[in-house]
Write a protein that holds these residues in place. Sequence first.
Motif, short mmCIF file in Angstrom:
data_model
loop_
_atom_site.label_atom_id
_atom_site.label_comp_id
_atom_site.label_asym_id
_atom_site.label_seq_id
_atom_site.Cartn_x
_atom_site.Cartn_y
_atom_site.Cartn_z
N LYS A 6 0.74 -1.18 0.10
CA LYS A 6 0.07 0.00 -0.07
C LYS A 6 0.82 1.29 0.08
N LYS A 7 0.59 2.39 -0.73
CA LYS A 7 1.15 3.50 -0.80
C LYS A 7 0.33 4.82 -0.75
N ARG A 8 0.77 5.67 0.09
CA ARG A 8 -0.09 6.99 0.30
C ARG A 8 0.64 8.02 -0.48
N ARG A 9 -0.32 9.01 -0.60
CA ARG A 9 0.17 10.26 -1.24
C ARG A 9 0.59 11.29 0.19
N VAL A 10 1.78 11.75 0.11
CA VAL A 10 2.01 12.45 1.38
C VAL A 10 2.40 13.94 1.00
N THR A 11 1.94 14.96 1.86
CA THR A 11 2.62 16.22 1.62
C THR A 11 3.39 16.66 2.85
N PHE A 12 4.74 16.86 2.65
CA PHE A 12 5.64 17.03 3.54
C PHE A 12 5.63 18.42 3.88
N GLN A 13 5.78 19.14 5.11
CA GLN A 13 6.00 20.48 5.38
C GLN A 13 7.46 20.35 5.60
N LEU A 14 8.46 21.08 5.13
CA LEU A 14 9.81 20.64 5.27
C LEU A 14 10.48 21.94 5.71
N GLU A 15 11.65 21.83 6.65
CA GLU A 15 12.46 22.94 6.98
C GLU A 15 13.88 22.68 6.28
N VAL A 16 14.06 23.04 5.31
CA VAL A 16 15.43 22.64 4.39
C VAL A 16 16.55 23.35 4.92
N ALA A 26 9.61 24.72 3.03
CA ALA A 26 9.24 24.17 1.43
C ALA A 26 8.25 23.13 1.86
N THR A 27 7.38 22.90 0.67
CA THR A 27 6.54 21.76 0.71
C THR A 27 6.85 20.80 -0.41
N ALA A 28 6.66 19.46 -0.22
CA ALA A 28 6.98 18.60 -1.20
C ALA A 28 5.79 17.38 -1.15
N THR A 29 5.25 17.02 -2.19
CA THR A 29 4.27 15.84 -2.23
C THR A 29 4.88 14.60 -3.07
N THR A 30 4.79 13.50 -2.53
CA THR A 30 5.11 12.46 -3.00
C THR A 30 4.47 11.23 -2.73
N ILE A 31 4.66 9.79 -3.27
CA ILE A 31 3.97 8.81 -3.02
C ILE A 31 4.73 8.04 -1.93
N VAL A 32 4.31 7.47 -0.71
CA VAL A 32 5.30 6.94 0.17
C VAL A 32 4.71 5.35 0.41
N SER A 33 5.59 4.50 0.50
CA SER A 33 5.10 3.28 0.87
C SER A 33 4.70 3.16 2.47
N GLN A 34 3.55 2.34 2.81
CA GLN A 34 2.87 2.47 3.87
C GLN A 34 4.13 1.97 4.93
N LEU A 35 5.15 1.07 4.75
CA LEU A 35 6.24 0.80 5.46
C LEU A 35 7.13 1.75 5.73
N ALA A 36 7.19 2.90 4.92
CA ALA A 36 7.99 3.85 5.29
C ALA A 36 7.40 5.06 6.19
N VAL A 58 11.37 21.49 -4.29
CA VAL A 58 12.19 20.15 -3.51
C VAL A 58 11.44 18.89 -3.67
N VAL A 59 12.19 18.15 -3.75
CA VAL A 59 11.69 16.64 -3.78
C VAL A 59 12.16 15.85 -2.70
N VAL A 60 11.48 14.76 -2.24
CA VAL A 60 11.79 13.83 -1.06
C VAL A 60 12.59 12.91 -1.99
#
Length: 71
Positions: A6-16, A26-36, A58-60
């Motif tokens: 299973k994977k989820r779309r996650v938006t990160f609020q980052l301090e770079v 910065a903000t980055a949105t990506t697909i993340v495995s549930q295990l991560a 920015v990209v994770v």
Amino acid sequence: MNNYLKKRRVTFQLEVHAPGRAPYAATATTIVSQLAIPRIQPGSTIQVRIDPADPNRVVVDESVTYLGYPR
């Protein structure tokens, strides 16, 4: 489907923190495995890639999101 697939779309609020630059938000949105998910909780330090032409893009790093284990 197994939970580990299973994977989820996650938006990160980052301090770079980039060399030669003050920390910035910065903000980055990506697909993340549930295990991560347990490894990337608020306050975690993760690797990102920064567009040198536009530091707000920015990209994770994919190794953070792939099945919860570094490749």
